[in-house]
Motif scaffolding. Structure first.
Motif, PDB file in Angstrom:
ATOM      1  N   LEU A  89       6.507   3.238  -3.690  1.00  0.00           N
ATOM      2  CA  LEU A  89       5.825   3.640  -2.435  1.00  0.00           C
ATOM      3  C   LEU A  89       4.549   2.610  -2.271  1.00  0.00           C
ATOM      4  O   LEU A  89       4.431   2.102  -1.240  1.00  0.00           O
ATOM      5  CB  LEU A  89       5.233   4.955  -2.329  1.00  0.00           C
ATOM      6  CG  LEU A  89       5.946   6.161  -2.346  1.00  0.00           C
ATOM      7  CD1 LEU A  89       5.396   7.485  -2.573  1.00  0.00           C
ATOM      8  CD2 LEU A  89       6.647   6.081  -0.773  1.00  0.00           C
ATOM      9  N   LEU A  90       3.811   2.111  -3.314  1.00  0.00           N
ATOM     10  CA  LEU A  90       2.881   1.209  -3.381  1.00  0.00           C
ATOM     11  C   LEU A  90       3.484   0.004  -3.029  1.00  0.00           C
ATOM     12  O   LEU A  90       2.973  -0.911  -1.977  1.00  0.00           O
ATOM     13  CB  LEU A  90       2.121   1.229  -4.771  1.00  0.00           C
ATOM     14  CG  LEU A  90       1.275   2.226  -5.104  1.00  0.00           C
ATOM     15  CD1 LEU A  90       0.868   2.278  -6.506  1.00  0.00           C
ATOM     16  CD2 LEU A  90       0.143   2.220  -4.070  1.00  0.00           C
ATOM     17  N   GLY A  91       4.584  -0.475  -3.284  1.00  0.00           N
ATOM     18  CA  GLY A  91       5.093  -1.769  -3.078  1.00  0.00           C
ATOM     19  C   GLY A  91       5.342  -1.714  -1.566  1.00  0.00           C
ATOM     20  O   GLY A  91       5.750  -2.717  -0.906  1.00  0.00           O
ATOM     21  N   MET A  92       5.920  -0.627  -1.041  1.00  0.00           N
ATOM     22  CA  MET A  92       6.320  -0.545   0.441  1.00  0.00           C
ATOM     23  C   MET A  92       5.229  -0.320   1.549  1.00  0.00           C
ATOM     24  O   MET A  92       5.531  -0.515   2.376  1.00  0.00           O
ATOM     25  CB  MET A  92       7.307   0.665   0.383  1.00  0.00           C
ATOM     26  CG  MET A  92       8.730   0.558  -0.301  1.00  0.00           C
ATOM     27  SD  MET A  92       9.388   2.065  -0.306  1.00  0.00           S
ATOM     28  CE  MET A  92      10.444   2.170   1.247  1.00  0.00           C
ATOM     29  N   SER A  93       4.175  -0.253   0.831  1.00  0.00           N
ATOM     30  CA  SER A  93       2.649  -0.195   1.661  1.00  0.00           C
ATOM     31  C   SER A  93       2.279  -1.484   2.033  1.00  0.00           C
ATOM     32  O   SER A  93       2.790  -2.546   1.537  1.00  0.00           O
ATOM     33  CB  SER A  93       1.726   0.813   0.716  1.00  0.00           C
ATOM     34  OG  SER A  93       1.177  -0.191  -0.335  1.00  0.00           O
ATOM     35  N   SER A  94       1.187  -1.478   2.797  1.00  0.00           N
ATOM     36  CA  SER A  94       0.628  -2.596   3.219  1.00  0.00           C
ATOM     37  C   SER A  94      -0.606  -3.085   2.373  1.00  0.00           C
ATOM     38  O   SER A  94      -1.072  -4.160   2.516  1.00  0.00           O
ATOM     39  CB  SER A  94       0.173  -2.490   4.573  1.00  0.00           C
ATOM     40  OG  SER A  94      -1.046  -1.503   4.620  1.00  0.00           O
ATOM     41  N   LEU A  95      -0.794  -2.464   1.159  1.00  0.00           N
ATOM     42  CA  LEU A  95      -1.788  -2.596   0.071  1.00  0.00           C
ATOM     43  C   LEU A  95      -1.495  -4.087  -0.614  1.00  0.00           C
ATOM     44  O   LEU A  95      -0.311  -4.067  -0.678  1.00  0.00           O
ATOM     45  CB  LEU A  95      -1.834  -1.395  -0.916  1.00  0.00           C
ATOM     46  CG  LEU A  95      -2.495  -0.193  -0.449  1.00  0.00           C
ATOM     47  CD1 LEU A  95      -2.140   0.899  -1.551  1.00  0.00           C
ATOM     48  CD2 LEU A  95      -3.713  -0.307  -0.054  1.00  0.00           C
ATOM     49  N   PRO A  96      -2.262  -4.882  -0.661  1.00  0.00           N
ATOM     50  CA  PRO A  96      -2.054  -6.099  -1.033  1.00  0.00           C
ATOM     51  C   PRO A  96      -1.902  -6.159  -2.661  1.00  0.00           C
ATOM     52  O   PRO A  96      -2.438  -5.390  -3.436  1.00  0.00           O
ATOM     53  CB  PRO A  96      -3.362  -7.148  -0.890  1.00  0.00           C
ATOM     54  CG  PRO A  96      -4.415  -6.083  -0.596  1.00  0.00           C
ATOM     55  CD  PRO A  96      -3.821  -4.822  -0.231  1.00  0.00           C
ATOM     56  N   PRO A 148      -5.422   5.747  -1.583  1.00  0.00           N
ATOM     57  CA  PRO A 148      -4.768   4.810  -2.632  1.00  0.00           C
ATOM     58  C   PRO A 148      -5.341   4.361  -3.859  1.00  0.00           C
ATOM     59  O   PRO A 148      -4.435   4.231  -4.751  1.00  0.00           O
ATOM     60  CB  PRO A 148      -4.648   3.430  -1.639  1.00  0.00           C
ATOM     61  CG  PRO A 148      -5.689   3.507  -0.775  1.00  0.00           C
ATOM     62  CD  PRO A 148      -5.991   5.024  -0.406  1.00  0.00           C
ATOM     63  N   ILE A 149      -6.742   4.195  -3.795  1.00  0.00           N
ATOM     64  CA  ILE A 149      -7.051   3.817  -5.407  1.00  0.00           C
ATOM     65  C   ILE A 149      -6.864   4.959  -6.355  1.00  0.00           C
ATOM     66  O   ILE A 149      -6.982   4.799  -7.419  1.00  0.00           O
ATOM     67  CB  ILE A 149      -8.797   3.436  -5.032  1.00  0.00           C
ATOM     68  CG1 ILE A 149      -8.899   2.260  -4.156  1.00  0.00           C
ATOM     69  CG2 ILE A 149      -9.306   3.101  -6.504  1.00  0.00           C
ATOM     70  CD1 ILE A 149      -8.084   1.218  -4.550  1.00  0.00           C
TER      71      ILE A 149
END
Length: 192
Positions: free
Chosen positions: A113-120, A93-94
């Motif tokens: 996709l980043l918004g839909m992910s669990s990444l804060p 992710p980074i």
């Protein structure tokens, strides 16, 4: 300044913001060339390129976060690029956050996709800001350098200079896209 150059001198800074929000690479390169020519002031041009890019990425991130099941956005996530990006977001992710802005065709897909992910968001948005700072610096700098080369080597009038900057911006965007896609493909292969 008259004609097109006068219009760009007067209204160019808002156009930098809108261009970098809506399109990105070509707008930033052309803006850098106009900054070299003195039509636009350099630091505000750079700042508005950054802000336009960052706001666009943030809006798409928030859409992915708040409206993940909207059919309207599903088409952005169905293609080959989206599948590759999804796999990379899960594995690296980074790397994806810092690099997607330089890969043509991923500016909408990856933030969704980043918004839909669990990444804060507290991780994603500062890294996106850093990527946008580097992106704006690189593309405004490339445009500024190309603008200098066109003026010094070719001694062009404004309209020819402006047209050549648009062509150069498109070429830079395509080169970034090819390099970025190869890097994405390599990173995907490394994680498989």
């Amino acid at each position: 300044m008259t004609g097109l150059e006068g219009l760009l001198a007067r209204y160019g800074l808002p156009l930098v913001f809108v261009g970098c929000f809506a399109e990105g690479d070509t707008a930033a390169v052309v803006s850098g060339g106009l900054a070299h020519r003195g039509t636009l002031p350099l630091l505000p041009t750079w700042a508005l390129a950054f802000l336009g890019a960052y706001l666009a990425d943030t809006v798409w991130f928030l859409i992915g976060r708040k409206l993940p099941d909207q059919p309207r956005f599903a088409r952005h996530l169905e293609g080959r690029v989206a599948r590759r990006a999804r796999a990379l977001v899960e594995r690296r992710p980074i790397l994806v956050i810092l690099g997607f802005r330089f890969v043509w065709g991923t500016r909408t897909v990856v933030p969704l996709l980043l918004g839909m992910s669990s990444l804060p968001a507290r991780l994603v948005l500062p890294l996106v800001a850093l990527a946008c700072l580097v992106w704006a610096s690189a593309l405004i700098g490339i445009g500024y350098g190309l603008g200098a080369a066109f003026v010094n080597i070719l001694d062009l009038g404004f309209h020819a200079h402006f047209g050549l900057m648009i062509v150069a911006g498109i070429i830079v965007a395509l080169v970034f896209g090819v390099i970025g896609r190869r890097l994405m493909h390599g990173a995907r292969s490394d994680t498989a």
